[in-house]
Design an enzyme around this catalytic site. Structure first.
Site, PDB file in Angstrom:
ATOM      1  N   ARG A 174       0.799  -1.392   0.115  1.00  0.00           N
ATOM      2  CA  ARG A 174      -0.032   0.020   0.002  1.00  0.00           C
ATOM      3  C   ARG A 174       1.031   1.295  -0.090  1.00  0.00           C
ATOM      4  O   ARG A 174       0.589   2.359   0.482  1.00  0.00           O
ATOM      5  CB  ARG A 174      -1.081  -0.142   1.116  1.00  0.00           C
ATOM      6  CG  ARG A 174      -1.971  -1.154   1.217  1.00  0.00           C
ATOM      7  CD  ARG A 174      -2.957  -1.292   0.094  1.00  0.00           C
ATOM      8  NE  ARG A 174      -3.535  -2.660   0.268  1.00  0.00           N
ATOM      9  CZ  ARG A 174      -3.035  -3.487  -0.554  1.00  0.00           C
ATOM     10  NH1 ARG A 174      -2.172  -3.682  -1.272  1.00  0.00           N
ATOM     11  NH2 ARG A 174      -4.100  -4.688  -0.355  1.00  0.00           N
ATOM     12  N   SER A 224     -10.825  -1.442   3.911  1.00  0.00           N
ATOM     13  CA  SER A 224      -9.985  -1.824   5.365  1.00  0.00           C
ATOM     14  C   SER A 224      -9.620  -0.416   5.947  1.00  0.00           C
ATOM     15  O   SER A 224      -8.830   0.365   5.337  1.00  0.00           O
ATOM     16  CB  SER A 224      -9.112  -2.656   4.752  1.00  0.00           C
ATOM     17  OG  SER A 224      -9.496  -3.939   4.537  1.00  0.00           O
ATOM     18  N   GLU A 294      -5.185   2.469   7.278  1.00  0.00           N
ATOM     19  CA  GLU A 294      -4.601   2.466   6.023  1.00  0.00           C
ATOM     20  C   GLU A 294      -5.439   3.518   5.182  1.00  0.00           C
ATOM     21  O   GLU A 294      -5.132   4.188   4.060  1.00  0.00           O
ATOM     22  CB  GLU A 294      -5.141   1.180   5.409  1.00  0.00           C
ATOM     23  CG  GLU A 294      -4.968   1.104   3.937  1.00  0.00           C
ATOM     24  CD  GLU A 294      -5.246  -0.428   3.205  1.00  0.00           C
ATOM     25  OE1 GLU A 294      -4.810  -1.528   4.086  1.00  0.00           O
ATOM     26  OE2 GLU A 294      -6.215  -0.361   2.320  1.00  0.00           O
TER      27      GLU A 294
END
Ligand code: FAD
Length: 301
Positions: A174, A224, A294
């Site tokens: 990510r 998420s 995130e």
């Protein structure tokens, strides 16, 4: 601000909205207004807008579909840039798919499948833009952008443009170089491979089915909330900490998937941030692991 607005209008940088509420520009349906929302249609307009903002010392942020972003209740001072229809295009040349920064990542995976190209099946449930996917190195089902990335045309903070290779993007979990060096993905190319249309469709259908069973897809959310810690899953830790179903105002830790926070209706950014802090402190107290968000925070608190 008035002079900046006049200058932007005169330079014809595309659409310009003042005090635009951002809630409708995010999948969480949360967030206050941006002083300015700029929607350029071409690279020239984008580069011109960035140069003018820079000259005025006005801070700016990029927004794609807002599917990984929590906009604060007070909103964003300065400008938010969202790419317009001129960046919402795709073309296929041989085994390479090239899409504008505003193009839907889900649509790209569907189009690639129809072309009989394999490699983008993982993207079928990632509801952001191509620009947001490259910025985040979005991924699922054991793959991510870095596996298929070929190059991207990036408009940098100083208004210049260059084409970045895979190496230059410095992809990680990510992560991409764009998180350290500010630039806008105007277009990105992905190297795919010839595959069997039926097999591609079957893989995509099975991923979709798995998501439908395990994720609250009918609810306003941002996927998420926390990154997975090394060798573990944030969802497992949150569930084991007994936090599934915990609520704050209009926000809830999804009873279906513990790493999702859903907006039950009327949730504020502060509700979500309170739940995030509660998850972090509870999981840390129980398991000694500090979960890292995130989702990205945008705006003033
Ligand atoms: P935004 O949230 O708008 O922005 C994210 C970041 O990208 C910001 O910093 C923004 O400045 C930057 N950005 C946006 N556009 C550009 C551009 N053109 N140039 C440069 N920077 C840009 N993510 C996964 O990785 N895997 C998943 O499986 C997944 N599943 C999800 C499921 C659901 C139901 C939802 C709601 C989200 C999910 N996500 C998942 C999160 C999200 O969809 C991805 O992170 C996506 O890549 C974000 O794209 P976006 O356009 O919405 O970006």
């Amino acid at each position: 601000m008035q002079q900046l607005i006049a200058e932007l209008r005169q330079a014809r940088i595309g659409r310009l909205l003042v005090d635009e509420p951002l809630a409708e520009h995010t999948t969480w349906k949360i967030g206050g207004p941006a002083d300015l929302l700029l929607i350029p249609e071409t690279r020239e307009e984008l580069a011109a807008a960035i140069r003018i903002l820079r000259r005025h010392g006005t801070p700016w942020r990029m927004l794609g579909k807002g599917s990984n972003t929590l906009v604060t209740d007070k909103g964003v001072r300065g400008a938010v840039i969202k790419l317009g229809g001129g960046f919402d295009r795709v073309r296929f040349e041989g085994e390479v798919a090239t899409a504008g920064g505003a193009y839907s990542f889900i649509k790209l995976s569907v189009m690639a499948g129809k072309e009989g190209l394999t490699g983008l099946e993982f993207a079928g449930g990632i509801p952001g833009t191509v620009g947001g996917a490259v910025y985040m190195n979005a991924g699922a089902h054991g793959s991510d952008v870095s596996r298929i990335f070929q190059s991207a045309d990036i408009v940098w903070e100083d208004g210049t443009t260059s084409t970045c290779t895979l190496e230059e993007m410095a992809f990680g979990y990510r992560h991409s170089v764009l998180q350290e060096r500010r630039g806008v993905v105007a277009e990105a190319s992905f190297r795919l491979a010839r595959g069997d249309r039926k097999e591609i469709a079957a893989a995509m259908a099975s991923y979709k089915d798995r998501r439908r069973r395990t994720q609250p897809l009918q609810m306003a959310c941002a996927g998420s909330v926390f990154r997975n810690p090394p060798n573990d899953h944030a969802a497992r830790l949150i569930e084991a900490a007994g936090l599934k179903g915990a609520r704050q105002g209009g926000a809830e830790i999804s009873p279906l998937h513990a790493n999702f926070i859903v907006n039950l209706g009327g949730a504020t950014a502060e509700d979500v941030l309170t739940l995030i802090a509660r998850v972090q402190s509870t999981v840390e107290a129980k398991f000694g692991i500090r979960l890292v968000p995130e989702v990205l925070l945008m705006g003033e608190r």
